[in-house]
Design a protein around this motif. Sequence first.
Motif, PDB file in Angstrom:
ATOM      1  N   ASP A  69     -18.359   4.276  26.417  1.00  0.00           N
ATOM      2  CA  ASP A  69     -17.288   5.583  27.525  1.00  0.00           C
ATOM      3  C   ASP A  69     -17.237   6.658  27.053  1.00  0.00           C
ATOM      4  OD1 ASP A  69     -15.572   5.238  25.360  1.00  0.00           O
ATOM      5  OD2 ASP A  69     -13.570   4.169  26.043  1.00  0.00           O
ATOM      6  N   ASP A  70     -18.317   7.348  26.319  1.00  0.00           N
ATOM      7  CA  ASP A  70     -18.272   8.687  26.162  1.00  0.00           C
ATOM      8  C   ASP A  70     -18.462   9.772  27.691  1.00  0.00           C
ATOM      9  OD1 ASP A  70     -16.897   8.564  23.758  1.00  0.00           O
ATOM     10  OD2 ASP A  70     -18.899   9.068  22.317  1.00  0.00           O
ATOM     11  N   PHE A  71     -18.121  10.654  27.858  1.00  0.00           N
ATOM     12  CA  PHE A  71     -18.726  11.635  28.781  1.00  0.00           C
ATOM     13  C   PHE A  71     -20.173  11.296  28.844  1.00  0.00           C
ATOM     14  CE2 PHE A  71     -19.137  15.566  31.187  1.00  0.00           C
ATOM     15  CZ  PHE A  71     -18.356  15.174  32.796  1.00  0.00           C
ATOM     16  N   ASP A  72     -20.962  11.598  27.754  1.00  0.00           N
ATOM     17  CA  ASP A  72     -22.190  12.358  27.830  1.00  0.00           C
ATOM     18  C   ASP A  72     -22.737  11.390  28.016  1.00  0.00           C
ATOM     19  OD1 ASP A  72     -21.088  10.970  25.533  1.00  0.00           O
ATOM     20  OD2 ASP A  72     -22.101  12.875  24.175  1.00  0.00           O
ATOM     21  N   ILE A  73     -22.386  10.017  28.363  1.00  0.00           N
ATOM     22  CA  ILE A  73     -23.467   9.003  27.964  1.00  0.00           C
ATOM     23  C   ILE A  73     -24.003   9.153  29.359  1.00  0.00           C
ATOM     24  CG2 ILE A  73     -23.648   6.170  28.544  1.00  0.00           C
ATOM     25  CD1 ILE A  73     -23.163   7.646  25.704  1.00  0.00           C
ATOM     26  N   PRO A  74     -25.167   9.279  29.625  1.00  0.00           N
ATOM     27  CA  PRO A  74     -25.852   8.624  31.203  1.00  0.00           C
ATOM     28  C   PRO A  74     -25.263   7.486  31.906  1.00  0.00           C
ATOM     29  CG  PRO A  74     -27.526   9.524  29.670  1.00  0.00           C
ATOM     30  CD  PRO A  74     -26.366   8.630  28.853  1.00  0.00           C
ATOM     31  N   LEU A  75     -25.015   8.587  33.448  1.00  0.00           N
ATOM     32  CA  LEU A  75     -24.712   7.038  34.205  1.00  0.00           C
ATOM     33  C   LEU A  75     -25.430   5.978  34.917  1.00  0.00           C
ATOM     34  CD1 LEU A  75     -22.962   9.481  37.147  1.00  0.00           C
ATOM     35  CD2 LEU A  75     -21.802   8.688  35.114  1.00  0.00           C
ATOM     36  N   ASP A  76     -26.486   6.202  34.825  1.00  0.00           N
ATOM     37  CA  ASP A  76     -28.070   4.878  34.296  1.00  0.00           C
ATOM     38  C   ASP A  76     -28.104   4.589  32.958  1.00  0.00           C
ATOM     39  OD1 ASP A  76     -29.397   7.130  33.637  1.00  0.00           O
ATOM     40  OD2 ASP A  76     -30.648   7.092  35.244  1.00  0.00           O
ATOM     41  N   TYR A  77     -27.249   4.922  32.176  1.00  0.00           N
ATOM     42  CA  TYR A  77     -27.678   4.265  30.821  1.00  0.00           C
ATOM     43  C   TYR A  77     -27.375   2.718  30.819  1.00  0.00           C
ATOM     44  CZ  TYR A  77     -27.811   4.429  25.491  1.00  0.00           C
ATOM     45  OH  TYR A  77     -28.038   4.339  24.333  1.00  0.00           O
ATOM     46  N   ASP A  78     -29.151   2.175  30.370  1.00  0.00           N
ATOM     47  CA  ASP A  78     -28.424   0.694  29.950  1.00  0.00           C
ATOM     48  C   ASP A  78     -29.607   0.288  29.519  1.00  0.00           C
ATOM     49  OD1 ASP A  78     -31.424   1.116  30.683  1.00  0.00           O
ATOM     50  OD2 ASP A  78     -31.698   1.094  32.422  1.00  0.00           O
ATOM     51  N   ALA A  79     -30.106  -1.244  28.198  1.00  0.00           N
ATOM     52  CA  ALA A  79     -29.939  -1.947  27.608  1.00  0.00           C
ATOM     53  C   ALA A  79     -31.241  -1.202  27.285  1.00  0.00           C
ATOM     54  CB  ALA A  79     -30.615  -3.041  27.621  1.00  0.00           C
ATOM     55  N   SER A  80     -32.517  -1.275  27.696  1.00  0.00           N
ATOM     56  CA  SER A  80     -33.933   0.043  27.264  1.00  0.00           C
ATOM     57  C   SER A  80     -33.574   0.621  27.093  1.00  0.00           C
ATOM     58  CB  SER A  80     -34.957   0.675  28.789  1.00  0.00           C
ATOM     59  OG  SER A  80     -34.807  -1.457  29.359  1.00  0.00           O
ATOM     60  N   ASP A  81     -32.460   2.372  27.477  1.00  0.00           N
ATOM     61  CA  ASP A  81     -32.156   3.708  26.621  1.00  0.00           C
ATOM     62  C   ASP A  81     -32.083   2.828  25.253  1.00  0.00           C
ATOM     63  OD1 ASP A  81     -32.309   5.398  29.139  1.00  0.00           O
ATOM     64  OD2 ASP A  81     -31.579   4.208  30.010  1.00  0.00           O
ATOM     65  N   ASP A 108     -20.118  -2.083  28.830  1.00  0.00           N
ATOM     66  CA  ASP A 108     -20.189  -1.425  29.369  1.00  0.00           C
ATOM     67  C   ASP A 108     -21.588  -0.808  30.168  1.00  0.00           C
ATOM     68  OD1 ASP A 108     -17.865  -0.450  30.696  1.00  0.00           O
ATOM     69  OD2 ASP A 108     -17.611   1.651  29.342  1.00  0.00           O
ATOM     70  N   VAL A 109     -22.633  -1.416  29.103  1.00  0.00           N
ATOM     71  CA  VAL A 109     -24.201  -1.519  29.362  1.00  0.00           C
ATOM     72  C   VAL A 109     -24.944  -2.596  29.857  1.00  0.00           C
ATOM     73  CG1 VAL A 109     -26.538  -1.047  27.892  1.00  0.00           C
ATOM     74  CG2 VAL A 109     -24.264  -0.044  27.418  1.00  0.00           C
ATOM     75  N   PRO A 110     -25.493  -2.613  31.062  1.00  0.00           N
ATOM     76  CA  PRO A 110     -26.200  -3.273  31.349  1.00  0.00           C
ATOM     77  C   PRO A 110     -26.804  -4.254  30.644  1.00  0.00           C
ATOM     78  CG  PRO A 110     -25.956  -1.582  33.399  1.00  0.00           C
ATOM     79  CD  PRO A 110     -24.867  -1.487  31.437  1.00  0.00           C
ATOM     80  N   GLN A 111     -26.879  -5.818  30.991  1.00  0.00           N
ATOM     81  CA  GLN A 111     -28.479  -6.298  29.604  1.00  0.00           C
ATOM     82  C   GLN A 111     -28.005  -5.701  28.681  1.00  0.00           C
ATOM     83  OE1 GLN A 111     -31.157  -5.943  31.887  1.00  0.00           O
ATOM     84  NE2 GLN A 111     -31.411  -7.995  33.026  1.00  0.00           N
ATOM     85  N   TRP A 112     -26.802  -5.234  28.074  1.00  0.00           N
ATOM     86  CA  TRP A 112     -26.864  -5.404  26.602  1.00  0.00           C
ATOM     87  C   TRP A 112     -26.772  -6.444  25.926  1.00  0.00           C
ATOM     88  CZ3 TRP A 112     -22.849  -7.882  23.962  1.00  0.00           C
ATOM     89  CH2 TRP A 112     -21.496  -8.585  24.091  1.00  0.00           C
TER      90      TRP A 112
END
Length: 418
Positions: A69-81, A108-112
């Motif tokens: 939930d940090d500000f610098d996490i990309p909005l489209d960050y997902d499980a692959s990243d 907050d991460v899809p498919q974590w």
Amino acid sequence: MSYSEHLATSVSIPRRALMRNLMQRDETDEVKVLIGVRRCGKSTLMRQYAKRLADDGMPATNMFFKRFDDFDIPLDYDASDLYEELQQAIAQSDAAKPFYVFLDEIQDVPQWERVVRRLHTRGNTHVTITGSNARLLSGDLATYLAGRYMEIPVYPLSFSEYMEYRQLLGDTGISTDDLLADYMRFGGMPGLLKYGLPTEENARQFLEDVYRSIVVKDVAERSGIRDIAALSKVSRYLFATSGNLFSVRNVANTLKSAGLGIAPKTVDAQVDALERAFVIYRAEQTGLSGKQILRPTNKYYPVDNGFRNLANGFTSKDFGAQLEGVVYMELRRRGYMVRVGAVTGGEIDFVASRGSDRRYVQVTATMLDESVRERELASLRALSDAFPRYVITLDPFSAGTTEDGIRIVRATDWLADE
């Protein structure tokens, strides 16, 4: 991101019981899941855990720490990243030592769940995750890791932790009774004490900020609730009336009479969402001594007494109700399942069960009034089993044990005896 890059915040609030719980499971392959309301100290506890490992010689390259939930996490960050970052970190680690992964607010991460499942199958890898919604352990993770994760509830500071932290702040000239008065009034959210000693002004500002972030992010967004105004009224009503027996229909009718038309079904969905975000906790009503409950109702308590008093304008009254909320959350903190007991002609505030351990607890501000004393003791005397019976009170003059074995305990003593 390595642990050394993330460790910018010093750890200052000891959470010894929680730390022991984590360290005892350090050699197991269970995924450790820290769950609790936003801002209750999960991230700090995770940093404490990582710092303990570092102090014991674990190299920074073998600790991966990421907060989602940090500000610098990309909005489209997902499980692959996340998986790619982990592979890079593992490649730079010392293969002869365990690899520790700390994932903060992972929901907050899809498919974590897919990443955590793979980490669990990797040898010599220890995973700790945090989240502020009960859905964290629903769905795929529960399926993938059935029986292979340990859920560790994290609550705001206990009274013992609160006293210790006030001492660390240099506040050594205050009595235990005055400390309890502050704790009952302002609560034990760890961030409150970062503003210095608690006052009504800084408590109101801090708790309002925390409340808004919880209601918007952890309740409304994750549960798809669009009517924030109605949700706010329902939550504040539950805070303000905590300790009262509650039915969805009564709440809907109360809000309707106040000009807010809201269906019982909607109230029920919002209460459920507040529970999933760990903002409120439920104590179900149960029949005791053969008494059957045809229409059982529940009591709800906010995770922190500060929220109750925020909703009530920090008024200096209802000390019995305030103490009841503190005792309820302390019983949960100690691992008890807590219900409300109904006996013929009365009520047991709390029936607390933990395995084969059961105890009955009444809570009252004072026992000095003879009619109050008899009322509190009568419900306990109506019980026919031999489990321990307690009355917890602010009253300093009534402590002791009655002739029939009921223990009357000062709240300061009971709360400090962990």
